[in-house]
Scaffold this active site. Structure first.
Site, short mmCIF file in Angstrom:
data_model
loop_
_atom_site.label_atom_id
_atom_site.label_comp_id
_atom_site.label_asym_id
_atom_site.label_seq_id
_atom_site.Cartn_x
_atom_site.Cartn_y
_atom_site.Cartn_z
N SER A 151 0.76 -1.33 -0.03
CA SER A 151 0.02 -0.06 -0.19
C SER A 151 0.87 1.28 -0.16
O SER A 151 1.74 1.38 -0.87
CB SER A 151 -0.96 -0.08 1.35
OG SER A 151 -2.05 1.04 1.09
N ARG A 221 -12.18 6.27 9.93
CA ARG A 221 -11.87 4.86 10.08
C ARG A 221 -12.66 4.15 9.53
O ARG A 221 -12.50 3.15 8.86
CB ARG A 221 -11.26 4.61 11.60
CG ARG A 221 -10.81 3.09 11.68
CD ARG A 221 -9.69 2.86 10.75
NE ARG A 221 -8.90 1.35 11.06
CZ ARG A 221 -7.82 0.92 10.43
NH1 ARG A 221 -7.43 1.61 9.20
NH2 ARG A 221 -7.63 -0.25 10.63
N ASP A 317 -8.58 -6.36 -4.59
CA ASP A 317 -8.23 -5.09 -4.21
C ASP A 317 -8.85 -4.00 -5.23
O ASP A 317 -8.13 -3.80 -6.19
CB ASP A 317 -6.91 -5.12 -4.03
CG ASP A 317 -6.39 -3.63 -3.39
OD1 ASP A 317 -7.04 -2.95 -3.47
OD2 ASP A 317 -5.09 -3.50 -3.23
N HIS A 350 -8.07 -5.23 -0.09
CA HIS A 350 -6.60 -4.60 -0.09
C HIS A 350 -6.10 -5.30 0.97
O HIS A 350 -4.76 -5.20 1.30
CB HIS A 350 -6.98 -3.06 0.16
CG HIS A 350 -5.70 -2.27 0.19
ND1 HIS A 350 -4.80 -2.36 -0.82
CD2 HIS A 350 -5.23 -1.51 0.98
CE1 HIS A 350 -3.93 -1.53 -0.37
NE2 HIS A 350 -4.07 -0.96 0.66
N ASP A 351 -6.50 -5.57 2.25
CA ASP A 351 -6.04 -6.12 3.25
C ASP A 351 -5.28 -7.34 3.15
O ASP A 351 -4.63 -7.79 3.87
CB ASP A 351 -6.96 -6.14 4.63
CG ASP A 351 -7.17 -4.94 5.21
OD1 ASP A 351 -6.43 -4.02 4.98
OD2 ASP A 351 -7.96 -4.95 6.35
#
Length: 377
Positions: A151, A221, A317, A350-351
């Site tokens: 990232s 968040r 992602d 994405h994680d």
């Protein structure tokens, strides 16, 4: 495979001013970092790990006497793991502007004796790499076996390859992009507005007012966390499951499990992260665009690179999509550079770069095996 065990953060103070991309100068600053493994006699086996938005120098291992203190990439870094600390000397650095020990908005400005707060200068990916370079110079490491990051950490790895070609042998950039799309900048801006419009923000000097903009941080968040997960992962984990058996017919309380999950993530984040740091780091994401100085031509931006590249993306992602990684690969191939590309079919979004995926870890293990063989030749 094992853990690096209990570790301790180290710190290094730098008195000479660091000139930032903005033209501002940051004098008398401190970088916090951790190391794992042993630096070899030739000082050739060092690997720099660059962290993403809400991570830190604490890449692997644990802190003695603290529960839940495992490093954020502990599944990847350690004895016998893909990035094997029996072979490599691994360095994790907390970036300037962070809230985990390095000089940033939560630390004291030596010029005023007050906490920096909103007065901390805007920093960029390039500024972080320049600061990391100073640390490596102080450690006596002239050339890195590899720089790796996911990232925002991947952007730093790319910048190392672009601007410090003589100092890096391998660049491993995971789940990253050559710049942010308009949609990504939009997500960041909504998150920042949630923070700055919190009544407790006080123009970024909330600590002087004895407040913290937790409400804004929670919302920021929650927005960010949605973008880190794939739709399939959210559907599989939560679907339309209700919190209770019956609908409450309320617009204020939690009805669906996914709502409770996002609120939990927001609450937890607001207890440990700094709002000014969030503003700084998301803006650094926005600004990264190496092709901009080359008329938008990414291939020209990479023309001076000399290292070998491993680029990795994940099919689900959507924030840093495989198409963005392929842009990087094309620019590298246009320069006839040594590049390998892997697009991994993983459901996590994405994680995925933080998680245990056997194919992903096997890929990185093979890459570091190759690097080790080249060092040992």
């Amino acid at each position: 495979m094992g853990s690096v065990g209990d570790v301790r953060p180290q710190s290094m103070r730098f008195a000479p001013a660091l000139r930032l991309r903005s033209g501002a100068e940051l004098a008398d600053y401190t970088l916090v970092y951790e190391t794992y493994g042993t630096l070899d006699a030739a000082r050739s086996n060092a690997v720099l790990v660059c962290h993403a938005l809400n991570a830190s120098h604490h890449v692997a291992g644990t802190y003695a006497g603290e529960t839940k203190s495992e490093g954020w990439w502990d599944n990847l870094v350690g004895p016998g793991k893909p990035l094997d600390t029996d072979r490599f000397f691994v360095i994790g650095v907390n970036n300037l502007g962070s809230c985990f020990g390095s000089t940033g908005p939560t630390t004291t400005n030596p010029a005023t004796g007050r906490v920096y707060g909103a007065d901390f200068p805007v920093v960029t990916v390039e500024d972080w790499v320049d600061a990391q370079l100073r640390l490596l110079d102080a450690l006596g490491i002239a050339r890195l076996a590899a720089v790796i990051g996911g990232s925002l950490g991947g952007m730093q790895a790319l910048d190392w390859a672009l601007r410090q070609p003589a100092r890096i042998a391998n660049c491993i950039a995971i789940a990253t992009a050559p710049n942010l799309t308009a949609q990504n900048i939009a997500f960041n801006e909504v998150a920042r507005r949630a923070i700055v419009t919190d009544p407790d923000f006080h123009a970024g000097h909330y600590r002087e007012h004895g407040t913290l903009p937790r409400r804004g941080l929670r919302v920021a968040r929650m927005i960010g966390h949605i973008t880190y997960l794939s739709g399939d992962a959210m559907e599989a984990k939560f679907g339309r499951e209700l919190k209770s058996e019956a609908l409450g017919y309320t617009t204020q309380e939690i009805e669906f499990q996914i709502e409770g999950y996002l609120r939990h993530q927001g609450d937890k984040f607001s207890e440990y992260f700094d709002a000014n740091t969030y503003l700084l780091i998301t803006r650094a994401l926005d600004y990264f665009d190496p092709a901009r100085e080359h008329g938008g031509d990414l291939a020209r931006a990479f023309a001076g690179a000399t290292c070998k590249f491993q680029i990795v993306s994940f099919t689900t992602d959507w924030r840093f999509s495989p198409a963005r990684s392929r842009e990087i690969v094309k620019a590298l191939l246009d320069n006839r550079l040594d590049v390998s590309y892997a697009e991994i079919d993983a459901p996590h979004g994405h994680d995925a770069f933080l998680l245990d995926d056997a194919r992903y870890h096997a890929l990185l293990r093979a890459r570091f095996e190759r690097i080790w063989r080249e060092l040992s030749a």
